[in-house]
Structures are given as structure tokens and as C-alpha cells.
Design a protein around this motif. Structure first.
Motif, PDB file in Angstrom:
ATOM      1  N   THR A 159       0.965  -1.764   0.036  1.00 45.13           N
ATOM      2  CA  THR A 159       0.120   0.111   0.172  1.00 45.13           C
ATOM      3  C   THR A 159       1.292   1.412   0.344  1.00 45.13           C
ATOM      4  N   ASP A 160       0.622   2.112  -0.998  1.00 42.62           N
ATOM      5  CA  ASP A 160       1.183   3.829  -0.649  1.00 42.62           C
ATOM      6  C   ASP A 160       0.391   4.553  -0.390  1.00 42.62           C
ATOM      7  N   ALA A 161       0.264   5.314   1.050  1.00 41.51           N
ATOM      8  CA  ALA A 161      -0.722   6.513   1.277  1.00 41.51           C
ATOM      9  C   ALA A 161       0.041   6.900   0.789  1.00 41.51           C
ATOM     10  N   GLN A 162       0.204   8.056  -0.061  1.00 41.83           N
ATOM     11  CA  GLN A 162       0.788   9.072  -0.704  1.00 41.83           C
ATOM     12  C   GLN A 162       0.050   8.241  -2.255  1.00 41.83           C
ATOM     13  N   HIS A 163       0.054   7.553  -2.209  1.00 40.54           N
ATOM     14  CA  HIS A 163      -0.779   7.552  -4.141  1.00 40.54           C
ATOM     15  C   HIS A 163      -1.901   7.024  -3.797  1.00 40.54           C
ATOM     16  N   ALA A 164      -2.227   6.851  -2.647  1.00 42.24           N
ATOM     17  CA  ALA A 164      -3.471   6.048  -2.330  1.00 42.24           C
ATOM     18  C   ALA A 164      -3.943   4.623  -3.854  1.00 42.24           C
ATOM     19  N   SER A 165      -2.623   4.106  -3.336  1.00 41.54           N
ATOM     20  CA  SER A 165      -3.376   2.850  -4.185  1.00 41.54           C
ATOM     21  C   SER A 165      -2.493   1.538  -3.478  1.00 41.54           C
ATOM     22  N   LEU A 166      -3.075   0.673  -4.396  1.00 40.39           N
ATOM     23  CA  LEU A 166      -2.616  -0.825  -3.553  1.00 40.39           C
ATOM     24  C   LEU A 166      -1.716  -1.393  -5.141  1.00 40.39           C
ATOM     25  N   PHE A 167      -0.332  -1.436  -5.063  1.00 38.46           N
ATOM     26  CA  PHE A 167       0.218  -2.924  -5.915  1.00 38.46           C
ATOM     27  C   PHE A 167       0.403  -3.832  -5.606  1.00 38.46           C
ATOM     28  N   PRO A 188      -4.471   4.413   2.366  1.00 36.62           N
ATOM     29  CA  PRO A 188      -4.437   3.029   2.459  1.00 36.62           C
ATOM     30  C   PRO A 188      -3.231   2.825   3.763  1.00 36.62           C
ATOM     31  N   ALA A 189      -3.228   2.005   4.569  1.00 33.95           N
ATOM     32  CA  ALA A 189      -2.316   1.445   5.748  1.00 33.95           C
ATOM     33  C   ALA A 189      -1.553   0.128   5.582  1.00 33.95           C
ATOM     34  N   GLY A 190      -1.991  -0.581   6.294  1.00 31.48           N
ATOM     35  CA  GLY A 190      -2.125  -2.210   6.965  1.00 31.48           C
ATOM     36  C   GLY A 190      -2.299  -3.440   5.659  1.00 31.48           C
ATOM     37  N   ILE A 191      -2.030  -4.314   5.763  1.00 34.37           N
ATOM     38  CA  ILE A 191      -2.800  -5.225   4.726  1.00 34.37           C
ATOM     39  C   ILE A 191      -2.823  -6.681   4.877  1.00 34.37           C
ATOM     40  N   ALA A 192      -3.749  -7.547   5.232  1.00 32.36           N
ATOM     41  CA  ALA A 192      -3.578  -8.985   5.184  1.00 32.36           C
ATOM     42  C   ALA A 192      -4.074  -9.411   4.694  1.00 32.36           C
ATOM     43  N   VAL A 193      -3.508 -11.068   4.685  1.00 36.22           N
ATOM     44  CA  VAL A 193      -3.792 -12.012   3.029  1.00 36.22           C
ATOM     45  C   VAL A 193      -4.508 -13.025   4.163  1.00 36.22           C
ATOM     46  N   ARG A 194      -6.333 -13.348   3.432  1.00 37.19           N
ATOM     47  CA  ARG A 194      -6.534 -14.247   4.211  1.00 37.19           C
ATOM     48  C   ARG A 194      -6.380 -15.699   2.858  1.00 37.19           C
ATOM     49  N   SER A 195      -6.783 -16.965   3.657  1.00 37.53           N
ATOM     50  CA  SER A 195      -6.700 -18.431   3.364  1.00 37.53           C
ATOM     51  C   SER A 195      -6.915 -18.406   2.162  1.00 37.53           C
TER      52      SER A 195
END
Length: 361
Positions: A159-167, A188-195
Motif C-alpha cells: 500500500t502507498d499512502a501518498q498514491h492512495a494505491s495498492l500495488f 491505505p495502511a496495513g494489509i492482510a491476506v486470508r487463506s
């Protein structure tokens, strides 16, 4: 009692590191390679602190402290690769951590650390003793990378807070795409991934947690109609082995817990100045026994709770020694119960081990 004190190290200035980022998209610092990282190699023999102290049974021990490439690249393998010569004239320059935040690790020695102040994601491979830097997302330069996560296939999300994006990046580190959030992402800040491959993103400015599918499509919000409260600066996320989601609701001073069907279960903690309460909760993680770890930047520690919400232990205090923190932010636990903490204003990460077999039930 902790006796080992880190030697002070020369640190590249923030402005110089930003200059590097504008010139170099991926920089590799290489020492000797090895087929695998032996278990014993995780432990810095100069460190021996455990929590709680004797005579109680140890539950947590410190493994190592990493401030930069000099702590990873094998000093006996020769010189650090001279990649900065044409910029600085310094033949052994490298980028140390500046303000490390979110961490992701594969359990085999590969560690990603987001460093938003200098627009870098550090990639450390402890097994091969290599260090790389990710500073690009396609044609964009990373502005303020905050969150990092790996899915089951090894894809990296940033996540990139400046670009407001998820890469999204491939397992090999190639940029793949910017996920289409339909204009919903703001910071956007923290990320998590489910199974099942679902990607969850906390957005501190939108005060929401968003969900993307395994196919990278935008699915909407995590919280449903049964969640009658509201988020106030959600920042960090974690998922347990049952796919329950844990959201650090920072300015509500609590951790929100949702089940695998996104139904709200309960909250853990409240504002206070005693153990079990929070002053500024940040990173959140779970070990293999589903004990909940909550990092608090003001308390300069992480607290460990069981699934009944009982406080089991807290680790750390303010300071500069190993086992001490200065405004820490991110925490991550890998499949082998190694605990990674971004000790943000000590400009380093610390690695611990959960001693599962010694924990009293």
C-alpha cells in the motif's frame, strides 16, 4: 538483564536516500550465498534476553536486531557490491532502515519492510545474505509505502499512502498491476491476506477496511450491518488460521475482531495506562496458538492476549537496547512463530521467537 548494546552505525541521511530512490529502481547488495538458513543462524549469540524472566518459564526470547545491510551481508565474503560509486563516491554505501513500519516474512528468511519516509520497501533475504530495495510501481515511484503482505503464491502487495494505491508484484519482484479500488482508497495502511486469497486493506483516512478478491477485484467493505460502531483511524491488520480478521482501531484504542464471514465478534482493549489497556495501538499479529499480539507505540511494548482476552505477558519498554523500543509500529509473526517488530524510531527491526512448547496452558 540485557547486557548487549548495539554499536552506533553511520546512517545515510534521509535526503541522500531519497536521491538514491529517484535514480535507482532496484539495488542489490550481495554477500556469500547459502542453500538455506540454518535454525541456529537466527540466533545472535550475543543476545539472550527472555520474557518473562526466571524463575518463570520463558515464553519469548530475542533472536536478533537488524539496522541495515551491514547486519546481514557476510563481512567475510569480500566487499559490499559497489553500486553507489557514481552517486556518492563512497564505495560501500547502503540504505539502512529509516522509519520502518509494516513487515511481511515468508518464514524462510525472506523479509519485506515498508519504509514510508524514504519511499522504499526493503527486501532482506537472510538465507542468501542479499538485500534489495523496491522503489518503483510500474511507471510510478513509490511515495509513502506503508503496508506489505505476501499471499499464498508469494505475490507481494504494497500500500502507498501518498498514491492512495495498492500495488501487486510477482514472486520474483516484477510489478504486475495497481489494483482498481474504484476511487475508495484514501490513505491505505496495513494489509492482510486470508487463506482464500482475499486481500484486506485498512484505510486510516477513509475509516474503513476494504476487501479485494483473489482475482484482484474490489469487493467492498469488511464491516457489515451487524457492526454498529465505527472505525476511527484503522491502521493495521492481521488474520488468524481460522481467517478471523483483527483490525487495530487506533483512535478508538482497541482491536476489532471479525470472523471469516466478516461478522463482528468483539473488541479487545480500551484506552488506559495499565497493562491490558492501550495508549496508541499499532501493529497486530497472532501466533500459531492464536494468541493476540498488540504493539503499542506509546507504551513501547507488545502485549500478548489469549482468545479469551486475558493478558498473558508484555514485552519491551522504552529505550535503545535490544528488547527495548522507540515508538514501534509494525509487528508480524511468521509460520514458525518468529516475531518481527519494526522499532521505528530506533531505525531497526527486532526478531523474537515465541517458545510454544514452553507456554503454560
Amino acid at each position: 538483564m540485557l547486557e548487549y548494546r548495539l554499536l552506533s552505525k553511520y546512517r545515510v541521511s534521509c535526503l541522500l536516500q531519497l536521491f538514491f530512490c529517484l535514480l535507482i529502481s532496484s539495488i542489490l547488495i550481495t554477500g556469500c550465498t547459502s542453500a538455506r538458513l540454518d535454525e541456529a543462524a537466527w540466533q545472535d549469540k550475543r543476545l539472550s534476553a527472555i520474557w518473562p524472566p526466571p524463575p518463570e518459564k520463558a515464553r519469548i526470547k530475542i533472536l536478533q536486531v537488524i539496522s541495515g545491510p551491514q547486519d546481514v551481508v557476510d563481512k567475510d565474503s569480500g566487499v559490499v557490491k559497489k553500486v553507489f560509486d557514481y552517486v556518492t563516491g563512497n564505495k560501500e554505501e547502503a540504505i539502512d532502515f529509516f522509519t520502518p513500519q509494516c513487515i511481511a516474512a515468508d518464514g524462510s528468511g525472506l523479509i519485506y519492510v515498508a519504509d514510508p519516509s524514504i519511499g522504499v520497501v526493503h527486501k532482506y533475504n537472510l538465507a542468501t545474505r542479499e538485500v534489495q530495495y523496491i522503489v518503483e510501481a510500474g511507471e510510478k515511484r513509490l511515495g509513502s509505502p506503508v503496508g506489505v503482505a505476501l499471499d499464498g503464491a508469494g505475490h507481494l502487495y504494497i500500500t502507498d499512502a501518498q498514491h492512495a494505491s495498492l500495488f501487486k508484484y510477482s514472486k520474483e519482484g516484477a510489478f504486475l498491476l495497481e489494483l482498481n479500488a474504484r476511487g475508495n482508497l484514501r490513505r491505505p495502511a496495513g494489509i492482510a491476506v486470508r487463506s482464500n486469497g482475499d486481500i484486506l486493506v485498512a484505510d486510516a483516512l477513509a475509516d474503513k477496511v476494504f476487501v479485494f478478491g483473489k482475482d484482484d477485484s474490489f469487493r467492498g467493505e469488511l464491516a457489515g450491518a451487524d457492526f454498529t460502531d465505527f472505525f476511527n483511524r484503522p491502521t493495521y491488520l492481521a488474520v488468524d488460521k481460522m481467517d478471523n480478521v483483527y483490525v487495530t482501531d487506533t483512535m478508538n484504542f482497541t482491536v476489532r475482531i471479525f470472523d471469516a464471514q466478516n461478522r463482528y465478534i468483539r473488541s479487545q482493549g480500551q484506552i488506559g495506562d495499565v497493562p491490558g489497556s492501550f495508549a496508541r495501538p499499532k501493529g497486530v499479529a497472532l501466533d500459531s496458538d492464536r494468541n493476540l499480539y498488540v504493539l503499542d507505540s506509546i507504551f513501547a511494548n507488545f502485549q500478548i492476549f489469549n482468545q479469551e482476552g486475558q493478558l498473558l505477558l508484555y514485552v519491551g519498554q522504552e529505550g535503545e537496547l535490544p528488547g527495548e523500543f522507540m515508538l514501534p509500529s509494525g509487528i508480524f509473526i511468521d509460520r514458525n512463530d518468529r516475531i518481527y517488530v519494526s522499532d521505528t524510531f530506533n531505525h531497526r527491526i527486532q526478531i523474537y521467537q515465541y517458545l510454544k512448547e514452553q507456554v503454560q496452558k
